[in-house]
Design a protein around this motif. Structure first.
Motif, PDB file in Angstrom:
ATOM      1  N   GLY A   1       5.061  -7.101  -5.154  1.00 61.83           N
ATOM      2  CA  GLY A   1       3.836  -7.212  -4.385  1.00 61.83           C
ATOM      3  C   GLY A   1       2.578  -6.964  -5.200  1.00 61.83           C
ATOM      4  N   THR A   2       1.455  -7.336  -4.606  1.00 60.36           N
ATOM      5  CA  THR A   2       0.146  -6.957  -5.139  1.00 60.36           C
ATOM      6  C   THR A   2      -0.089  -5.519  -4.729  1.00 60.36           C
ATOM      7  OG1 THR A   2      -0.694  -9.212  -4.995  1.00 60.36           O
ATOM      8  CG2 THR A   2      -2.323  -7.443  -5.035  1.00 60.36           C
ATOM      9  N   LYS A   3      -0.086  -4.624  -5.674  1.00 62.23           N
ATOM     10  CA  LYS A   3      -0.007  -3.196  -5.337  1.00 62.23           C
ATOM     11  C   LYS A   3      -1.378  -2.577  -5.085  1.00 62.23           C
ATOM     12  CE  LYS A   3       0.166  -1.219 -10.041  1.00 62.23           C
ATOM     13  NZ  LYS A   3      -0.415  -2.357 -10.728  1.00 62.23           N
ATOM     14  N   VAL A   4      -1.411  -1.678  -4.117  1.00 63.94           N
ATOM     15  CA  VAL A   4      -2.571  -0.862  -3.801  1.00 63.94           C
ATOM     16  C   VAL A   4      -2.067   0.572  -3.739  1.00 63.94           C
ATOM     17  CG1 VAL A   4      -4.385  -0.375  -2.125  1.00 63.94           C
ATOM     18  CG2 VAL A   4      -3.643  -2.739  -2.499  1.00 63.94           C
ATOM     19  N   VAL A   5      -2.348   1.348  -4.778  1.00 67.79           N
ATOM     20  CA  VAL A   5      -1.757   2.680  -4.908  1.00 67.79           C
ATOM     21  C   VAL A   5      -2.747   3.734  -4.428  1.00 67.79           C
ATOM     22  CG1 VAL A   5      -0.723   4.357  -6.481  1.00 67.79           C
ATOM     23  CG2 VAL A   5      -0.361   1.903  -6.855  1.00 67.79           C
ATOM     24  N   GLY A   6      -2.356   4.464  -3.391  1.00 63.71           N
ATOM     25  CA  GLY A   6      -3.213   5.518  -2.873  1.00 63.71           C
ATOM     26  C   GLY A   6      -2.771   5.958  -1.491  1.00 63.71           C
TER      27      GLY A   6
ATOM     28  N   VAL B   1       0.866  -1.182   0.000  1.00 65.62           N
ATOM     29  CA  VAL B   1       0.000   0.000   0.000  1.00 65.62           C
ATOM     30  C   VAL B   1       0.899   1.227   0.000  1.00 65.62           C
ATOM     31  CG1 VAL B   1      -1.805   1.251   1.241  1.00 65.62           C
ATOM     32  CG2 VAL B   1      -1.752  -1.257   1.302  1.00 65.62           C
ATOM     33  N   ASN B   2       0.846   2.018  -1.071  1.00 64.86           N
ATOM     34  CA  ASN B   2       1.757   3.158  -1.161  1.00 64.86           C
ATOM     35  C   ASN B   2       1.184   4.212  -2.097  1.00 64.86           C
ATOM     36  OD1 ASN B   2       4.336   4.762  -1.555  1.00 64.86           O
ATOM     37  ND2 ASN B   2       5.093   3.068  -0.299  1.00 64.86           N
ATOM     38  N   ALA B   3       1.441   5.477  -1.765  1.00 68.01           N
ATOM     39  CA  ALA B   3       1.014   6.571  -2.645  1.00 68.01           C
ATOM     40  C   ALA B   3       1.813   6.591  -3.937  1.00 68.01           C
ATOM     41  CB  ALA B   3       1.159   7.910  -1.916  1.00 68.01           C
ATOM     42  N   SER B   4       2.979   5.970  -3.923  1.00 71.18           N
ATOM     43  CA  SER B   4       3.866   5.946  -5.081  1.00 71.18           C
ATOM     44  C   SER B   4       3.751   4.616  -5.820  1.00 71.18           C
ATOM     45  CB  SER B   4       5.321   6.152  -4.624  1.00 71.18           C
ATOM     46  OG  SER B   4       6.228   5.752  -5.621  1.00 71.18           O
ATOM     47  N   VAL B   5       3.495   4.679  -7.118  1.00 71.99           N
ATOM     48  CA  VAL B   5       3.464   3.461  -7.924  1.00 71.99           C
ATOM     49  C   VAL B   5       4.828   2.782  -7.892  1.00 71.99           C
ATOM     50  CG1 VAL B   5       3.173   2.542 -10.264  1.00 71.99           C
ATOM     51  CG2 VAL B   5       1.665   4.357  -9.444  1.00 71.99           C
TER      52      VAL B   5
END
Length: 648
Positions: free
Chosen positions: A339-344, A327-331
């Motif tokens: 990882g399985t990304k969650v961008v926000g 989970v990160n604001a940065s792509v």
């Protein structure tokens, strides 16, 4: 539309005065002021503009360009990236000094605006004083060195270029996913040149810091993975702090019974005594967090860059079925660890994930593992906090193997204070006497490891560690920046003698500005952390202790060099203390708290009495070929760990 005739520098000052931030509906000025050391490249340009009409900008005089810029970095970090200082220097060495601070800011994703003076755009008087000449490229100056350590770089060679440059600068400085140092190089002649600037350039600009939600498909992918996992672990990174998502993270962890490990940047986003907070994780992490990390089948990284210290050089997560949700604001950072990304935004994403997981009735499968791991660590903390030399057995093993270091130090200073015991006493004092209402700051050496493992923070945002760059010399400059951000709190810089000698110039600025900081100086006669590193990997002590030269051997391996740091700081105007016993430490802390001027406590610390280990590995370069058996063994050990580490 209307225009006003101003110099480039005057227009810049007016522009800086009209930048605002809005976050969660709250609006505030973005640029607090300007740190300045004036020289021939900026004093008659930006200096003149600031003298004539600074607006609401506070102008503060630095003593070293790196020092003042590090203070600006710390100010922005403590303000959770929502308020900054700009920094201006002369050309040449003044500009070059700020390059290190630019690296600190960019590595940590902290906004700072650097405005170094530059050589003449006209080139008519070249080479001017402090100009570095390049025979094949006359456009290259010292300021080109910033390109490697900044998120945005520009050079204003005409007054009208300022407008485009500053709009782009604000774009990066207010970014949630790609912020860092911004360098706008200002040729000294252009600073004084006039132009008819349109009034709309100076309008009030409100930069909204959004709480961006993740894409629904990303949330769905993450949920599919999480519900398959039994033993997840959350890693709380700096993004939790900047998002102000601590309460949401605690709610999420409680709802689904998921333990939390902290990075250096994330520490104190939630209180240390929160029941699911295991504390520091990774190379400088503790036994509890690392034990859980070893067996976890899912790592949920929230706002972390997964540096080598957090991931144990990608070897810490040893469950063969481990997966990652990032989970990160940065792509860019969300792609870490495959990882399985969650961008926000961290808070918004946790809310999204939590809402769906709650509907599905998800719970982890932990029973007693969390409590048992925490109990093991609590017992170790009690031991570390109660070590007395020579009564107690020392850990790590390297201390026991080098008893001679301890005896030699004690003979010179008459002090037998173990570092972990001192850290414990300081932590206890600040929690009890200040009710946790303080800020402790650090950056480099062995103290970051001891602090991430041992320090207990009862209040949010009371722990400020620069460990993205681990920049020696940040500590005291950073303490000044933190004090400017939190003027009503006591600020304590935890610094080793090596870092203190690197840079402590802004201690004087703190006295000049009447902004009290407290320097807790751990003197162990050298670069103790790196001395341990070399010796733990089979080397002898070499070039890492502060010793007189042995002329016969032509090496720095004679007696320790004794330094009276208290006397030095006393000359600056600080209230100082020399500490060799626990009682002296307690008395010094108590008296320092009541002072109105900056203080320095010179604590004589036994070498090699810091924490070490706790089930994590750090990948460092070791000689593949050596005539020393201990180094050969260290290389074999390295290769074994390396074979188990993830490759990306």
């Amino acid at each position: 539309m209307g225009t006003i005739r101003l110099t480039t520098a005057q227009a810049l000052v007016r522009f800086l005065n009209n930048q605002y931030i809005r976050f969660d509906g709250k609006e505030d000025k973005f640029i607090e002021g300007v740190f300045a050391i004036f020289g021939h490249g900026n004093v008659l340009g930006l200096g003149q503009a600031l003298q004539q009409d600074p607006g609401e900008l506070k102008v503060r005089q630095g003593k070293n360009e790196q020092g003042m810029a590090q203070a600006a970095v710390a100010f922005a970090k403590q303000n959770k990236r929502k308020k900054i200082y700009a920094c201006t220097s002369s050309v040449g060495p003044g500009a070059a000094n700020m390059v290190t601070a630019a690296g600190t800011a960019t590595a940590n994703n902290i906004p700072v605006l650097l405005l170094p003076g530059d050589t003449f755009a006209t080139r008519q008087p070249d080479p001017v004083l402090q100009q570095v000449e390049h025979i094949n490229n006359a456009s290259v100056t010292t300021n080109d060195a910033y390109k490697a350590v900044c998120k945005y770089w520009d050079r204003v060679t005409r007054p009208e270029q300022l407008m485009n440059a500053m709009i782009n600068a604000m774009r990066v400085l207010t970014s949630v996913d790609n912020t860092g140092a911004v360098c706008i190089a200002l040729p000294q002649d252009v600073q004084g040149e006039a132009y008819d600037f349109p009034y709309y350039f100076f309008k009030k600009r409100i930069h909204v810091i959004p709480r961006r939600k993740a894409d629904d498909e990303e949330i769905e992918d993450a949920i599919k993975l999480i519900v398959l996992k039994k033993k997840p672990l959350i890693i709380c990174g700096g993004g939790v702090k900047y998002s102000e998502a601590g309460e949401e993270l605690k709610k999420f962890a409680l709802e689904f019974n998921i333990p939390i490990g902290e990075t250096q940047a994330g520490k104190s986003s939630i209180e240390s005594d929160f029941e699911l907070n295991l504390g520091g994780v990774g190379v400088t992490g503790n036994l509890a967090a690392n034990l859980i990390a070893e067996s976890a089948d899912l790592i949920i990284g929230v706002g972390t860059r997964f540096t080598d210290f957090t991931s144990g050089s990608k070897e810490l997560f040893r469950n063969k079925n481990v997966d990652f949700v990032t989970v990160n604001a940065s792509v860019f950072h969300a792609y870490k660890m495959d990882g399985t990304k969650v961008v926000g935004d961290a808070k918004a994403c946790l809310e999204q994930l939590g809402a769906t997981l709650k509907k599905l009735g998800y719970k982890s499968s932990y029973t007693n593992e969390i409590a048992e791991a925490k109990e093991k660590w609590e017992n170790e903390v009690k031991r570390l906090y109660s070590i007395e030399y020579p009564k107690a057995d020392f850990k790590p093993e390297i201390a026991r193997q080098n008893e001679g270091f301890l005896k030699e130090f004690y003979k010179m200073y008459g002090s037998a204070l173990p570092q972990t015991t001192v850290v414990g006493q300081i932590n206890k004092f600040l929690e009890e006497e200040l009710n946790g209402d303080y800020i402790v700051i650090g950056a480099a050496g062995s103290l970051p490891g001891d602090l991430q493992r041992l320090w207990r923070s009862s209040k949010k945002y009371s722990y400020h560690m620069e460990y993205g760059y681990s920049c020696m010399g940040y500590e005291i400059s950073g303490a000044l920046g933190v004090k400017l951000a939190e003027p009503n709190k006591e600020v304590y810089a935890m610094v080793g003698d090596g870092s203190y000698l690197m840079l402590h110039s802004e201690l004087i600025t703190s006295i000049q500005e009447r902004k009290k900081i407290n320097v807790l100086l751990f003197d162990n006669c050298g670069f103790g952390c790196i001395n341990n590193l070399q010796m733990a990997n089979g080397m002898d002590s070499f070039g890492t202790e502060f010793r007189f030269r042995n002329e016969e051997q032509n090496r720095l391996n004679a007696d320790y060099v004794p330094i009276d740091f208290a006397k030095c700081a006393e000359g600056y105007g600080a209230k100082t203390y020399t500490v060799k016993t626990i009682d002296e430490l307690k008395n010094a802390l108590k008296d320092a708290k009541n002072q109105s001027v900056s203080t320095l406590i010179d604590i004589k610390i036994l070498p090699k009495t810091m924490t070490d280990g706790y089930n994590a590995w750090w990948h460092v370069g070791v000689a593949e070929v050596s005539n020393k058996e201990s180094i050969q063994n260290a290389y074999i050990k390295r290769q074994k760990f390396l074979s188990n580490a993830r490759k990306y």
